[in-house]
Scaffold this motif. Structure first.
Motif, PDB file in Angstrom:
ATOM      1  N   ARG A  13       0.823  -1.211   0.000  1.00 48.39           N
ATOM      2  CA  ARG A  13       0.000   0.000   0.000  1.00 48.39           C
ATOM      3  C   ARG A  13       0.854   1.256   0.000  1.00 48.39           C
ATOM      4  O   ARG A  13       0.544   2.234  -0.682  1.00 48.39           O
ATOM      5  N   TYR A  14       1.938   1.235   0.773  1.00 47.13           N
ATOM      6  CA  TYR A  14       2.818   2.398   0.851  1.00 47.13           C
ATOM      7  C   TYR A  14       3.463   2.672  -0.511  1.00 47.13           C
ATOM      8  O   TYR A  14       3.511   3.818  -0.960  1.00 47.13           O
ATOM      9  N   LYS A  15       3.939   1.620  -1.170  1.00 48.81           N
ATOM     10  CA  LYS A  15       4.555   1.798  -2.486  1.00 48.81           C
ATOM     11  C   LYS A  15       3.538   2.280  -3.507  1.00 48.81           C
ATOM     12  O   LYS A  15       3.849   3.120  -4.348  1.00 48.81           O
ATOM     13  N   ARG A  16       2.336   1.756  -3.409  1.00 47.72           N
ATOM     14  CA  ARG A  16       1.280   2.152  -4.342  1.00 47.72           C
ATOM     15  C   ARG A  16       0.891   3.613  -4.125  1.00 47.72           C
ATOM     16  O   ARG A  16       0.700   4.359  -5.084  1.00 47.72           O
ATOM     17  N   MET A  17       0.808   4.015  -2.837  1.00 50.28           N
ATOM     18  CA  MET A  17       0.453   5.397  -2.529  1.00 50.28           C
ATOM     19  C   MET A  17       1.579   6.345  -2.940  1.00 50.28           C
ATOM     20  O   MET A  17       1.336   7.439  -3.445  1.00 50.28           O
ATOM     21  N   LYS A  18       2.802   5.910  -2.753  1.00 57.06           N
ATOM     22  CA  LYS A  18       3.959   6.737  -3.101  1.00 57.06           C
ATOM     23  C   LYS A  18       4.070   6.910  -4.617  1.00 57.06           C
ATOM     24  O   LYS A  18       4.506   7.941  -5.106  1.00 57.06           O
ATOM     25  N   LYS A  19       3.646   5.893  -5.337  1.00 53.50           N
ATOM     26  CA  LYS A  19       3.711   5.924  -6.800  1.00 53.50           C
ATOM     27  C   LYS A  19       2.709   6.922  -7.380  1.00 53.50           C
ATOM     28  O   LYS A  19       2.987   7.584  -8.373  1.00 53.50           O
TER      29      LYS A  19
END
Length: 118
Positions: free
Chosen positions: A111-117
């Motif tokens: 989720r963090y990587k997806r949100m950061k992307k």
């Protein structure tokens, strides 16, 4: 972590390719030993993901868990009761708890990587 998975795969393949029979007398010992090994492996993966992995704790935990489980089985056999079920129950609960934590950690990272992307 990749080394652990590599040796797990090698062990499973070797186990499937060989025709080793375990006498029924030792079946409870093997069941508890396998559960202790899985518990240690899954616990090690969890501590690696939480960045708290310590080799000494991992190794001593592995041998302590197996020794305690073997002792429970031995005492149970001597007393004529299924004392190994205590070890199976404890390792089973820990396995499910560690797998749940690994799932949460991986999901949070995803989720963090997806949100950061975005």
């Amino acid at each position: 972590m990749w080394l652990t998975l590599l040796f797990l795969i090698i062990g499973v393949v070797l186990g499937l390719l060989t025709d080793i029979r375990i006498p029924e007398l030792y079946a409870n010992y093997l069941a508890v030993a396998v559960l202790a090994a899985f518990d240690t492996l899954i616990g090690g993966i969890r501590s690696h993901l939480e960045e708290k992995f310590d080799e000494q704790i991992f190794i001593t935990g592995f041998f302590t868990n197996i020794s305690l489980a073997a002792l429970l089985v031995f005492v149970g056999v001597q007393l004529g009761i299924d004392l190994y079920l205590a070890a199976v129950f404890a390792f089973g609960i820990r396995l499910f708890q560690n797998i749940a934590m690994i799932r949460r950690i991986l999901l949070e990272r995803f989720r963090y990587k997806r949100m950061k992307k975005n």
